[in-house]
Design a protein around this motif. Structure first.
Motif, short mmCIF file in Angstrom:
data_model
loop_
_atom_site.label_atom_id
_atom_site.label_comp_id
_atom_site.label_asym_id
_atom_site.label_seq_id
_atom_site.Cartn_x
_atom_site.Cartn_y
_atom_site.Cartn_z
N LYS A 24 10.69 -13.54 -7.21
CA LYS A 24 9.71 -14.27 -8.03
C LYS A 24 8.49 -13.39 -8.34
O LYS A 24 7.36 -13.66 -7.92
N LEU A 25 8.74 -12.33 -9.09
CA LEU A 25 7.67 -11.40 -9.44
C LEU A 25 6.54 -12.12 -10.17
O LEU A 25 6.78 -12.93 -11.06
N SER A 26 5.34 -11.80 -9.80
CA SER A 26 4.16 -12.47 -10.36
C SER A 26 3.86 -11.98 -11.77
O SER A 26 4.10 -10.82 -12.12
N SER A 27 3.31 -12.88 -12.58
CA SER A 27 2.85 -12.50 -13.92
C SER A 27 1.47 -11.86 -13.87
O SER A 27 1.02 -11.27 -14.84
N ASP A 28 0.80 -12.00 -12.74
CA ASP A 28 -0.53 -11.41 -12.57
C ASP A 28 -0.41 -9.98 -12.05
O ASP A 28 0.54 -9.64 -11.35
N VAL A 29 -1.40 -9.18 -12.38
CA VAL A 29 -1.46 -7.82 -11.85
C VAL A 29 -2.00 -7.88 -10.43
O VAL A 29 -3.09 -8.39 -10.18
N ILE A 30 -1.22 -7.37 -9.49
CA ILE A 30 -1.61 -7.40 -8.08
C ILE A 30 -2.06 -6.01 -7.66
O ILE A 30 -1.38 -5.02 -7.96
N PRO A 31 -3.19 -5.90 -6.98
CA PRO A 31 -3.66 -4.57 -6.53
C PRO A 31 -2.60 -3.86 -5.71
O PRO A 31 -1.86 -4.48 -4.94
N LEU A 32 -2.52 -2.56 -5.88
CA LEU A 32 -1.45 -1.77 -5.26
C LEU A 32 -1.43 -1.93 -3.74
O LEU A 32 -0.35 -2.00 -3.14
N GLN A 33 -2.60 -1.98 -3.12
CA GLN A 33 -2.64 -2.07 -1.66
C GLN A 33 -2.05 -3.39 -1.14
O GLN A 33 -1.67 -3.49 0.02
N GLU A 34 -1.98 -4.40 -2.02
CA GLU A 34 -1.33 -5.66 -1.66
C GLU A 34 0.13 -5.68 -2.10
O GLU A 34 1.01 -6.16 -1.39
N LEU A 35 0.37 -5.15 -3.29
CA LEU A 35 1.72 -5.18 -3.87
C LEU A 35 2.73 -4.38 -3.05
O LEU A 35 3.81 -4.89 -2.72
N LEU A 36 2.38 -3.15 -2.71
CA LEU A 36 3.35 -2.26 -2.06
C LEU A 36 3.89 -2.82 -0.75
O LEU A 36 5.11 -2.91 -0.57
N PRO A 37 3.03 -3.18 0.20
CA PRO A 37 3.58 -3.67 1.48
C PRO A 37 4.33 -4.99 1.33
O PRO A 37 5.39 -5.17 1.94
N ASP A 38 3.82 -5.89 0.50
CA ASP A 38 4.46 -7.20 0.36
C ASP A 38 5.83 -7.08 -0.29
O ASP A 38 6.84 -7.57 0.24
N LEU A 39 5.89 -6.39 -1.43
CA LEU A 39 7.16 -6.26 -2.15
C LEU A 39 8.15 -5.40 -1.38
O LEU A 39 9.35 -5.71 -1.31
N SER A 40 7.67 -4.34 -0.77
CA SER A 40 8.56 -3.46 0.01
C SER A 40 9.16 -4.20 1.20
O SER A 40 10.35 -4.03 1.51
N ASN A 41 8.36 -5.02 1.86
CA ASN A 41 8.87 -5.79 3.01
C ASN A 41 9.91 -6.82 2.57
O ASN A 41 10.92 -7.02 3.25
N THR A 174 -9.53 3.14 -16.83
CA THR A 174 -10.76 3.94 -16.70
C THR A 174 -11.84 3.18 -15.94
O THR A 174 -12.83 3.76 -15.51
N THR A 175 -11.64 1.87 -15.79
CA THR A 175 -12.63 1.07 -15.07
C THR A 175 -12.31 0.95 -13.58
O THR A 175 -13.10 0.38 -12.83
N LEU A 176 -11.15 1.48 -13.17
CA LEU A 176 -10.76 1.36 -11.76
C LEU A 176 -11.56 2.33 -10.89
O LEU A 176 -11.88 3.44 -11.32
N PRO A 177 -11.85 1.94 -9.66
CA PRO A 177 -12.52 2.86 -8.73
C PRO A 177 -11.66 4.10 -8.48
O PRO A 177 -10.43 4.03 -8.52
N CYS A 178 -12.30 5.22 -8.22
CA CYS A 178 -11.58 6.49 -8.03
C CYS A 178 -10.55 6.39 -6.91
O CYS A 178 -9.43 6.92 -7.03
N GLU A 179 -10.90 5.72 -5.83
CA GLU A 179 -9.99 5.63 -4.69
C GLU A 179 -8.72 4.86 -5.06
O GLU A 179 -7.61 5.22 -4.64
N GLU A 180 -8.88 3.82 -5.87
CA GLU A 180 -7.72 3.06 -6.30
C GLU A 180 -6.83 3.89 -7.23
O GLU A 180 -5.60 3.84 -7.14
N LEU A 181 -7.45 4.67 -8.10
CA LEU A 181 -6.69 5.55 -8.98
C LEU A 181 -5.89 6.56 -8.17
O LEU A 181 -4.73 6.87 -8.50
N ARG A 182 -6.49 7.09 -7.12
CA ARG A 182 -5.77 8.04 -6.26
C ARG A 182 -4.54 7.39 -5.64
O ARG A 182 -3.49 8.02 -5.50
N ARG A 183 -4.68 6.13 -5.24
CA ARG A 183 -3.54 5.43 -4.64
C ARG A 183 -2.40 5.29 -5.65
O ARG A 183 -1.23 5.46 -5.31
N TYR A 184 -2.74 4.97 -6.90
CA TYR A 184 -1.71 4.84 -7.93
C TYR A 184 -1.03 6.18 -8.19
O TYR A 184 0.20 6.26 -8.29
#
Length: 208
Positions: A24-41, A174-184
């Protein structure tokens, strides 16, 4: 044999839809730090049952050892075609279930693109195009011991890649924080390495 293989890959596609239905993939954009562990698990917990479902499809048996690598296969190798099929499965599901569902477009995608790839898979011969990957010293820890496990790994990786890339199409990065961009950037690099390794596993294990 070809028609049997066409039916097999159609059934493989149907089973794969069920996996995404369950997620049941979400239609909303989920931050990577939440998406990766949840979906991977979730994908890890479903791995064994899905691989068993794939194996129960009873892929038509053939003495694949007689199949020789041919010149002229190009991108129509099992590995590359499996990658394309998995992406089309995800895209069709999204067209049917995410924001502004478009079943007509989803049906057209299946009848034109997906069935074309399925027929190409049924006609595939051993090739070398799955080796067309980036030159890198980075390695992932992926492994596969069967064709079914390799395909599940490839589909799973592409699901995570697809979902993690949503931000590129619906937000101004371009509006994302630098640390979040690094994660992506780090994930896209790792995800593509993992994808390439599963493509190679698909190619090798299908013929053995």
């Amino acid at each position: 044999m070809k028609q049997q293989l066409v039916q097999y890959f159609q059934e493989l596609t149907s089973q794969s839809y069920k996996l995404i239905d369950f997620l049941k993939l979400s239609s909303d954009v989920i931050p990577l730090q939440e998406l990766l562990p949840d979906l991977s698990n979730q994908l890890a917990s479903l791995k064994t049952s899905m691989i068993n479902n794939y194996k129960h499809l009873n892929r038509p048996q053939y003495d694949w050892s007689e199949a020789q690598t041919e010149v002229g296969v190009g991108l129509n190798s099992i590995g590359m075609l499996s990658d394309r099929l998995s992406t089309l499965i995800i895209k069709e599901w999204c067209l049917r279930n995410k924001n502004n569902p478009n079943p007509e477009k989803a049906n057209d995608l299946y009848q034109t693109h997906t069935m074309d790839i399925i027929h190409a898979l049924a006609n595939a011969r051993p090739g070398s195009s799955s080796m067309n990957t980036k030159i890198t010293h980075h390695k992932s820890d992926v492994t596969a011991n069967s064709w079914e496990e390799a395909f599940y790994g490839l589909l799973s990786t592409n699901i995570v890649n697809w979902e993690s890339q949503e931000i590129l199409y619906v937000k101004d990065i371009t509006t994302l924080p630098c640390e979040e961009l690094r994660r992506y950037i780090a994930w896209f690099s790792f995800g593509n390495i993992q994808r390439n390794e599963y493509i190679q596993y698909c190619e090798e294990l299908y013929w053995h």
